[in-house]
Design a protein around this motif. Structure first.
Motif, short mmCIF file in Angstrom:
data_model
loop_
_atom_site.label_atom_id
_atom_site.label_comp_id
_atom_site.label_asym_id
_atom_site.label_seq_id
_atom_site.Cartn_x
_atom_site.Cartn_y
_atom_site.Cartn_z
N ASP A 40 0.81 -1.21 0.00
CA ASP A 40 0.00 0.00 0.00
C ASP A 40 0.84 1.27 0.00
O ASP A 40 0.47 2.27 -0.60
CB ASP A 40 -0.99 0.00 1.16
N ALA A 41 2.01 1.23 0.62
CA ALA A 41 2.86 2.42 0.64
C ALA A 41 3.36 2.74 -0.77
O ALA A 41 3.37 3.91 -1.18
CB ALA A 41 4.04 2.20 1.57
N ASP A 42 3.78 1.71 -1.51
CA ASP A 42 4.26 1.92 -2.87
C ASP A 42 3.13 2.42 -3.78
O ASP A 42 3.33 3.32 -4.61
CB ASP A 42 4.85 0.64 -3.44
N LEU A 43 1.96 1.82 -3.62
CA LEU A 43 0.83 2.20 -4.45
C LEU A 43 0.38 3.63 -4.13
O LEU A 43 0.03 4.39 -5.04
CB LEU A 43 -0.33 1.22 -4.23
N ALA A 44 0.41 3.98 -2.86
CA ALA A 44 0.02 5.33 -2.46
C ALA A 44 0.97 6.35 -3.07
O ALA A 44 0.55 7.42 -3.54
CB ALA A 44 0.02 5.45 -0.94
N GLN A 45 2.26 6.02 -3.08
CA GLN A 45 3.24 6.93 -3.66
C GLN A 45 3.03 7.05 -5.17
O GLN A 45 3.12 8.14 -5.74
CB GLN A 45 4.65 6.43 -3.37
N TRP A 46 2.76 5.94 -5.82
CA TRP A 46 2.52 5.92 -7.27
C TRP A 46 1.33 6.80 -7.64
O TRP A 46 1.39 7.58 -8.60
CB TRP A 46 2.29 4.49 -7.72
N LEU A 47 0.25 6.69 -6.87
CA LEU A 47 -0.97 7.42 -7.18
C LEU A 47 -1.02 8.82 -6.57
O LEU A 47 -1.89 9.61 -6.90
CB LEU A 47 -2.19 6.61 -6.70
N GLY A 48 -0.09 9.10 -5.66
CA GLY A 48 -0.07 10.42 -5.05
C GLY A 48 -1.18 10.64 -4.05
O GLY A 48 -1.74 11.75 -3.96
N VAL A 49 -1.53 9.58 -3.31
CA VAL A 49 -2.59 9.68 -2.30
C VAL A 49 -2.09 9.10 -0.99
O VAL A 49 -0.98 8.56 -0.92
CB VAL A 49 -3.86 8.92 -2.75
N SER A 50 -2.90 9.18 0.05
CA SER A 50 -2.54 8.56 1.32
C SER A 50 -2.79 7.06 1.25
O SER A 50 -3.39 6.56 0.28
CB SER A 50 -3.36 9.16 2.46
N ARG A 51 -2.37 6.34 2.27
CA ARG A 51 -2.57 4.89 2.27
C ARG A 51 -4.03 4.49 2.46
O ARG A 51 -4.43 3.42 2.03
CB ARG A 51 -1.74 4.25 3.39
N THR A 52 -4.82 5.36 3.07
CA THR A 52 -6.20 4.98 3.41
C THR A 52 -7.04 4.60 2.19
O THR A 52 -7.64 3.51 2.16
CB THR A 52 -6.89 6.11 4.19
N PRO A 53 -7.12 5.44 1.14
CA PRO A 53 -7.92 5.01 -0.03
C PRO A 53 -7.33 3.80 -0.74
O PRO A 53 -8.06 3.02 -1.35
CB PRO A 53 -7.91 6.25 -0.93
N VAL A 54 -6.02 3.63 -0.66
CA VAL A 54 -5.40 2.45 -1.27
C VAL A 54 -5.82 1.19 -0.53
O VAL A 54 -6.18 0.18 -1.15
CB VAL A 54 -3.86 2.59 -1.26
N ARG A 55 -5.80 1.24 0.80
CA ARG A 55 -6.21 0.09 1.58
C ARG A 55 -7.68 -0.25 1.34
O ARG A 55 -8.05 -1.42 1.24
CB ARG A 55 -5.96 0.35 3.07
N GLU A 56 -8.51 0.79 1.23
CA GLU A 56 -9.93 0.56 0.95
C GLU A 56 -10.11 -0.06 -0.43
O GLU A 56 -10.95 -0.96 -0.62
CB GLU A 56 -10.69 1.87 1.05
N ALA A 57 -9.33 0.41 -1.39
CA ALA A 57 -9.41 -0.14 -2.74
C ALA A 57 -8.97 -1.60 -2.76
O ALA A 57 -9.59 -2.44 -3.44
CB ALA A 57 -8.55 0.67 -3.70
N LEU A 58 -7.93 -1.93 -2.02
CA LEU A 58 -7.46 -3.31 -1.99
C LEU A 58 -8.50 -4.24 -1.37
O LEU A 58 -8.64 -5.39 -1.78
CB LEU A 58 -6.13 -3.39 -1.22
N LEU A 59 -9.24 -3.73 -0.38
CA LEU A 59 -10.32 -4.53 0.21
C LEU A 59 -11.40 -4.82 -0.83
O LEU A 59 -11.91 -5.94 -0.93
CB LEU A 59 -10.92 -3.80 1.41
N ARG A 60 -11.74 -3.81 -1.63
CA ARG A 60 -12.74 -4.00 -2.68
C ARG A 60 -12.24 -4.96 -3.74
O ARG A 60 -12.99 -5.81 -4.25
CB ARG A 60 -13.10 -2.65 -3.31
N LEU A 61 -10.97 -4.84 -4.09
CA LEU A 61 -10.40 -5.75 -5.08
C LEU A 61 -10.37 -7.17 -4.55
O LEU A 61 -10.54 -8.13 -5.32
CB LEU A 61 -8.98 -5.29 -5.45
N GLY A 62 -10.18 -7.33 -3.26
CA GLY A 62 -10.23 -8.65 -2.66
C GLY A 62 -11.62 -9.25 -2.74
O GLY A 62 -11.79 -10.45 -3.01
#
Length: 219
Positions: A40-62
């Motif tokens: 999530d840290a790498d993805l957050a950096q790639w997208l330019g956002v905080s980790r929170t929306p990335v973690r939420e997105a990963l839950l949905r993808l799961g």
């Protein structure tokens, strides 16, 4: 595969749905490969956002089956599993059959025009060997009657399970898919004529031409 460096980040003001769509599309188009670990840290950096929306997105993808999460350990891109593809295909097919039945004879001229335009783009993309463009055009075509119906429940189901099917479709469109052009044309004509029964049957055939192995779809 390392995190891409050339893709611009998401504007910080965008909603978490945009983060989800970016990650979903990166899995469907093969940017992130099966078995690849997603941090999530790498993805957050790639997208330019905080980790929170990335973690939420990963839950949905799961929940969609596109990633596999081991609590406290790692999240990885899932393999294309035949049973998961078959299950998703059956659900997606049922939704599109319902849409075809409801929308036959009710599409506006503008909506029909958008479907025809999408099929033309689909044909050009296949001819050029552009799989990504073919998938985009195919999704746009099938999305017209879905949007026109405006059933939020159907849209939610397709949003969850559609990417699993699209991911499997890449193999088919990469290899060709010319028969899909004619099927699309026939579907449009049936929807225009108001033949709900035939439109539903053809829609069922289109989506069920994706076999359990997920190797040769022709939606």
């Amino acid at each position: 595969m390392p995190i891409p460096q050339s893709v611009p980040g998401v504007d910080r003001s965008l909603l978490r749905d945009d983060v989800y769509r970016r990650l979903r599309d990166a899995i469907v188009d093969g940017t992130f490969l099966p078995g690849e670990q997603l941090k999530d840290a790498d993805l957050a950096q790639w997208l330019g956002v905080s980790r929170t929306p990335v973690r939420e997105a990963l839950l949905r993808l799961g929940a969609s089956g596109l990633v596999v999460a081991v609590p406290g350990r790692s999240t990885t891109v899932s393999a294309i599993d035949p049973k998961a593809v078959r299950d998703a295909r059956d659900v997606v097919a049922a939704m599109h059959v319902l849409v075809a039945r409801e929308m036959a004879g009710t599409l506006s001229e503008a909506e029909v025009s958008r479907m025809r335009d999408a099929n033309e783009r689909f044909a050009r993309a296949l001819g050029a060997g552009d799989t990504d463009a073919a998938l985009d055009a195919d999704e746009a075509l099938h999305g017209v009657p879905v949007s026109a119906l405006g059933n939020c429940a159907i849209e939610a189901v397709l949003d969850q399970f559609g990417p699993v099917v699209r991911r499997a479709e890449r193999d088919r469109f990469a290899a060709g898919g010319q028969a899909s052009i004619e099927r699309h044309e026939r579907l449009i004509e049936l929807l225009v004529s108001g033949d709900a029964e035939q439109a539903s049957e053809l829609t069922f055939e289109i989506w069920h031409s994706l076999p359990a192995e997920g190797a040769t779809p022709s939606a």
